[in-house]
Every structure is written in structure tokens, then in C-alpha cells.
Write a protein that holds these residues in place. Sequence first.
Motif, PDB file in Angstrom:
ATOM      1  N   LEU A  38       0.863  -1.176   0.000  1.00 32.02           N
ATOM      2  CA  LEU A  38       0.000   0.000   0.000  1.00 32.02           C
ATOM      3  C   LEU A  38       0.902   1.229   0.000  1.00 32.02           C
ATOM      4  N   ALA A  39       1.063   1.826  -1.180  1.00 31.39           N
ATOM      5  CA  ALA A  39       1.925   2.997  -1.355  1.00 31.39           C
ATOM      6  C   ALA A  39       3.353   2.662  -0.927  1.00 31.39           C
ATOM      7  N   ALA A  40       3.888   3.343   0.109  1.00 36.97           N
ATOM      8  CA  ALA A  40       5.275   3.141   0.520  1.00 36.97           C
ATOM      9  C   ALA A  40       5.440   2.007   1.518  1.00 36.97           C
ATOM     10  N   GLY A  41       4.356   1.425   2.001  1.00 34.20           N
ATOM     11  CA  GLY A  41       4.439   0.398   3.036  1.00 34.20           C
ATOM     12  C   GLY A  41       3.768  -0.892   2.631  1.00 34.20           C
ATOM     13  N   VAL A  42       3.719  -1.808   3.598  1.00 30.14           N
ATOM     14  CA  VAL A  42       3.122  -3.126   3.400  1.00 30.14           C
ATOM     15  C   VAL A  42       2.151  -3.394   4.533  1.00 30.14           C
ATOM     16  N   VAL A  43       1.013  -3.978   4.191  1.00 28.96           N
ATOM     17  CA  VAL A  43      -0.018  -4.319   5.176  1.00 28.96           C
ATOM     18  C   VAL A  43       0.034  -5.817   5.460  1.00 28.96           C
ATOM     19  N   VAL A  44       0.046  -6.174   6.740  1.00 29.93           N
ATOM     20  CA  VAL A  44      -0.121  -7.558   7.181  1.00 29.93           C
ATOM     21  C   VAL A  44      -1.528  -7.663   7.762  1.00 29.93           C
ATOM     22  N   ARG A  45      -2.348  -8.541   7.203  1.00 26.38           N
ATOM     23  CA  ARG A  45      -3.768  -8.600   7.567  1.00 26.38           C
ATOM     24  C   ARG A  45      -4.147 -10.016   7.990  1.00 26.38           C
ATOM     25  N   SER A  46      -4.850 -10.117   9.123  1.00 33.05           N
ATOM     26  CA  SER A  46      -5.376 -11.395   9.589  1.00 33.05           C
ATOM     27  C   SER A  46      -6.610 -11.755   8.758  1.00 33.05           C
ATOM     28  N   ILE A  47      -6.634 -12.964   8.203  1.00 31.91           N
ATOM     29  CA  ILE A  47      -7.774 -13.388   7.386  1.00 31.91           C
ATOM     30  C   ILE A  47      -9.010 -13.590   8.251  1.00 31.91           C
ATOM     31  N   ALA A  48      -8.833 -14.106   9.471  1.00 29.71           N
ATOM     32  CA  ALA A  48      -9.971 -14.421  10.336  1.00 29.71           C
ATOM     33  C   ALA A  48     -10.597 -13.178  10.949  1.00 29.71           C
ATOM     34  N   THR A  49      -9.775 -12.265  11.458  1.00 28.82           N
ATOM     35  CA  THR A  49     -10.310 -11.122  12.219  1.00 28.82           C
ATOM     36  C   THR A  49     -10.246  -9.803  11.464  1.00 28.82           C
ATOM     37  N   GLY A  50      -9.435  -9.735  10.430  1.00 30.02           N
ATOM     38  CA  GLY A  50      -9.266  -8.473   9.715  1.00 30.02           C
ATOM     39  C   GLY A  50      -8.322  -7.499  10.397  1.00 30.02           C
ATOM     40  N   ALA A  51      -7.674  -7.912  11.505  1.00 28.89           N
ATOM     41  CA  ALA A  51      -6.721  -7.033  12.193  1.00 28.89           C
ATOM     42  C   ALA A  51      -5.522  -6.755  11.294  1.00 28.89           C
ATOM     43  N   LEU A  52      -4.938  -5.555  11.465  1.00 30.61           N
ATOM     44  CA  LEU A  52      -3.894  -5.094  10.561  1.00 30.61           C
ATOM     45  C   LEU A  52      -2.602  -4.755  11.297  1.00 30.61           C
ATOM     46  N   ALA A  53      -1.502  -4.844  10.562  1.00 28.60           N
ATOM     47  CA  ALA A  53      -0.224  -4.252  10.964  1.00 28.60           C
ATOM     48  C   ALA A  53       0.356  -3.596   9.727  1.00 28.60           C
ATOM     49  N   PHE A  54       1.007  -2.455   9.912  1.00 27.38           N
ATOM     50  CA  PHE A  54       1.506  -1.669   8.789  1.00 27.38           C
ATOM     51  C   PHE A  54       3.009  -1.510   8.915  1.00 27.38           C
ATOM     52  N   LEU A  55       3.732  -1.943   7.869  1.00 27.95           N
ATOM     53  CA  LEU A  55       5.193  -1.832   7.829  1.00 27.95           C
ATOM     54  C   LEU A  55       5.556  -0.650   6.939  1.00 27.95           C
ATOM     55  N   ASP A  56       6.055   0.424   7.542  1.00 25.71           N
ATOM     56  CA  ASP A  56       6.333   1.659   6.815  1.00 25.71           C
ATOM     57  C   ASP A  56       7.777   2.076   7.057  1.00 25.71           C
ATOM     58  N   PRO A  57       8.606   2.148   6.007  1.00 27.49           N
ATOM     59  CA  PRO A  57      10.008   2.530   6.198  1.00 27.49           C
ATOM     60  C   PRO A  57      10.225   4.019   6.421  1.00 27.49           C
ATOM     61  N   GLN A  58       9.155   4.825   6.318  1.00 30.21           N
ATOM     62  CA  GLN A  58       9.246   6.267   6.541  1.00 30.21           C
ATOM     63  C   GLN A  58      10.177   6.957   5.548  1.00 30.21           C
ATOM     64  N   GLN A  59      10.194   6.462   4.314  1.00 34.16           N
ATOM     65  CA  GLN A  59      10.974   7.093   3.255  1.00 34.16           C
ATOM     66  C   GLN A  59      10.028   7.878   2.352  1.00 34.16           C
ATOM     67  N   GLN A  60      10.179   9.192   2.313  1.00 32.26           N
ATOM     68  CA  GLN A  60       9.293  10.039   1.537  1.00 32.26           C
ATOM     69  C   GLN A  60       9.462   9.775   0.035  1.00 32.26           C
ATOM     70  N   GLY A  61       8.327   9.645  -0.663  1.00 32.23           N
ATOM     71  CA  GLY A  61       8.349   9.483  -2.109  1.00 32.23           C
ATOM     72  C   GLY A  61       8.858   8.138  -2.589  1.00 32.23           C
ATOM     73  N   SER A  62       8.926   7.152  -1.695  1.00 42.71           N
ATOM     74  CA  SER A  62       9.440   5.832  -2.059  1.00 42.71           C
ATOM     75  C   SER A  62       8.310   4.814  -1.965  1.00 42.71           C
ATOM     76  N   ASN A  63       7.880   4.284  -3.109  1.00 41.57           N
ATOM     77  CA  ASN A  63       6.788   3.324  -3.143  1.00 41.57           C
ATOM     78  C   ASN A  63       7.303   1.902  -3.288  1.00 41.57           C
ATOM     79  N   VAL A  64       6.519   0.949  -2.810  1.00 43.90           N
ATOM     80  CA  VAL A  64       6.871  -0.463  -2.934  1.00 43.90           C
ATOM     81  C   VAL A  64       6.766  -0.878  -4.395  1.00 43.90           C
ATOM     82  N   THR A  65       7.800  -1.543  -4.908  1.00 49.56           N
ATOM     83  CA  THR A  65       7.798  -2.041  -6.280  1.00 49.56           C
ATOM     84  C   THR A  65       7.761  -3.568  -6.355  1.00 49.56           C
ATOM     85  N   CYS A  66       8.119  -4.257  -5.276  1.00 47.89           N
ATOM     86  CA  CYS A  66       8.118  -5.712  -5.262  1.00 47.89           C
ATOM     87  C   CYS A  66       8.214  -6.189  -3.823  1.00 47.89           C
ATOM     88  N   LEU A  67       7.812  -7.431  -3.576  1.00 45.41           N
ATOM     89  CA  LEU A  67       7.960  -8.018  -2.240  1.00 45.41           C
ATOM     90  C   LEU A  67       8.095  -9.522  -2.338  1.00 45.41           C
TER      91      LEU A  67
END
Length: 443
Positions: A38-67
Motif C-alpha cells: 500500500l503505497a510506501a508500506g506493506v499491510v499484514v492482515r489477519s484473514i480471520a479477524t481483519g486485524a492489521l499491521a503496517f510496515l512503513d520505512p518512513q521514506q518520503q516518495g518511495s513506493n513499494v515495487t516488489c515483495l
Amino acid sequence: MAAEDCTPLQLEGMLGFTGSVPNGLQYLPSGQHIVYPLAAGVVVRSIATGALAFLDPQQQGSNVTCLAISSDGRYLATGHDTFGSAKAFAYIWDVQKAIENCEDGNPSAGGCLVHSLQQHRGMVQALDFSCEGNLLVTVGGQDDNDLVVWDVETGKGICGSPASNSNDKLYSVKWLNNRNDRFVTCGQNQHFRVWEVCTSTPKLHAIDASMGSMRREMHCISISSDDAFAFVGTTTGEVLKFSIDRDDIKPYNEPDSQQPSLKHYNRKRFSKGVQSVACVVNPMTGNTNIIAGAGDGIVQILNPRLEPIPSHRVQLSGAVTSLSLSPDSKSFHAGTDMSQRYSIDISTFTAELRATCHYGPINDVKFPANCSDIFATASVHDIRVWNVKQRRELLRIQVPNLTCNAIDIAPSGTTITSAWSDGKIRAFYPESGKLKFMIPDAH
């Protein structure tokens, strides 16, 4: 108030999925969580509950291109882009810490970053973990043309090499399932190579595949569970089947006796190219079938002879950029470039829409007067109304081929007024989404 006196805002939830990232939507090996960019970060989402964790490197203008995710589910690696010819970052994350944040209800708690890797100029095009999870290979974009193997524990580079003999762009890299010293790359101008890495020397050695007279641009790779074959998707709509056996690294004066080669390809092409592939084993026969995701939204299973199975075909919305099998191989997730996430049951091959969001810039956000339970957003082709607590879409108002630049909601809540790129003002009923009135030539 001084900036140092301000309390940082804590993230509570998010809506979105960058569906344009190749293979961006993936299961974790446990099967209980999914990850997606999701934009510059990555979302970790629980399938059962929908709970989230967000991994954000805090780099301005840097989007995820692969994982990529390690086979044991311990690490997650993300590649990013940057401005101009500056060096782009790749990050290695602690997945288990992210899952703890997810279960504790602290999506932005942090503490998940393990290593920051910086080598490639412009962007990191692709990356993947070795089967044992101790090595990571990264590939730079067209302006870089470098390939680097990293030690995951130390975060230091082991060896590197030009990714191709010319300046051809590479699109994908995939490590073999059972060999910790071999991986495959594919890209422009019939680039398909099987690499072997020697960490003790250290040394990288590549052998190009024999393709005869065929000339193709290849974008995605999946490797059979026994490492006998690689299946590659092309921009012209074929799935190519390669034998990937090769010689071990030899002295420079000894010729190679075993070379990777093209074995077969499907005769019936997919429209707008094959943008994602995945291998799935038929539990009844033990044969390896191929799931192909096409640019026109078609997902279909091909048998071992690469013939389409008519009963296993489904149409999705947008180009299919991600295919990820569940650990039990009974279903898989599919992601499209229109930011749609689907779950597809393999036995019935029926698609269930799990989540959706805008796939273009969001130009305006508006809450109704004296109401914080819902809000409306304006973007490319549509207006959407969302439920805040459930974080799901309630209403979609579509106007094809136009962009909504601004919206407002009447104090009474009876009208959504919007401004569009064709110079017209349109008003809609918020319950049904039907057009209430239109003012032509407003601007």
C-alpha cells in the motif's frame, strides 16, 4: 505550538491495495495472514479477524515495487523506488513481530525492520528469498542492470553481477524450491537465465536458455515443486514451459553440456498478455497444472500440456497481477491492478470479492455534517461511500472515463454534489447513487 510538542498520530486502520505491484498479494506460510503493498508500506492482515499491521520505512516518495516472503515465514523483503538515479532501498522485515502487532491491535507499533539494503539505482525491480531463507537476491531496474545476492542474517552483500549482457530490463526473479544455490530471471529480448551462486568463492554464473527462433518478452515466473520446470508468462499471451536443469559451475575453459531450454507453450493465447502464473498440483493425479492470470482479467487453469481447462475459468475486474496459493492448495488469492482482492476456490473456481478500493489518486474526502460513521471519496471514474468502523464500501457511483475532482455533501445528507473533469457538476442520491441533476458546462 512547536512541532516537538505535537503528539504523533497513531494509525488505526487503512483502506487500499496497490494492485499494480507484481505478485504483491501473498499468503504467509501459516495461511492465517496475507500481506500486500500500500503505497510506501506493506499491510499484514489477519484473514480471520481483519486485524492489521503496517510496515512503513518512513521514506518520503518511495513506493513499494516488489515483495517476497521467506519459505519459513520469518522474513518479508520489500523493494522500493526513488527519485532520479539515487540509490533505492530494499528492506527486510520481521514478520513474526508484525503479526504480534496485528494481534495486539497496534498496527503501527513498529519494531519490525531488520535490515536496510541499498545498492540499486532508481528502483528495485524484483527480489526473492532462497529456499532456506538465508539468502536474498535483488534485481535493479533498467537504469541499473545489476543483480546482487545478500546475506539475510547480516544484511551484507555477498556477490553481484550484471543482470544481462545488454541493458535489457529484467522483470522477475525466482529462487528454486529445493536448491539454495540456484535462481531464475526473465525479462526483455528473450532473456531467460538460470543462475548458480557459490557463496564461498563468492561467484555468480548464468546460463541462457535455448529458445530457438522464438522471441518473447517475459514478465512472471513460477517453478514446479520438483524444480524440473519453470513456467513463464509473456506479453503476447503465452505461458512458456522451460526445462531448468543445468551444469554446475565449471572452469571457464570447460563447455556446458546441459543447458536450460524451451519445451512447450500454449497455442491459445490470453488477451493483453499473461501477467501472473502459479503452479498447483492436482491431488488426484499428482500432475502440475498452471494458473494463469491475464491482462484482460481472465484467470484460467492450464493442464500439464498447457491446454486451457474450460470449467476452470473466471473473469475478474482489472489485469491479474498477483496469484497466491493457500498452504492447503484448496484456494488462492488473486489481486488486480484495479485494487481488487479476490478469493477463488479451486474446486468450483468461483471468485469472491474480498476487498476493493480506488486504484487512482483520491482527489477529495468528505464527511457528512454531524456524522463520523461514514465518509465519501472522489477519484478516477467513481465516487465511493465508506463505513468507518467496518472499513468497507457501502456505495459506488461510477461515471466511466471521467475523474471526479471534488465532492460535497448537503447538510441534510440528501445530496452528494460532485465536480468532474468534463466540466459538469453532477448531484446524486446518497442511498441509491442515482443521478439527481446535472449542470452542463459549469466550467
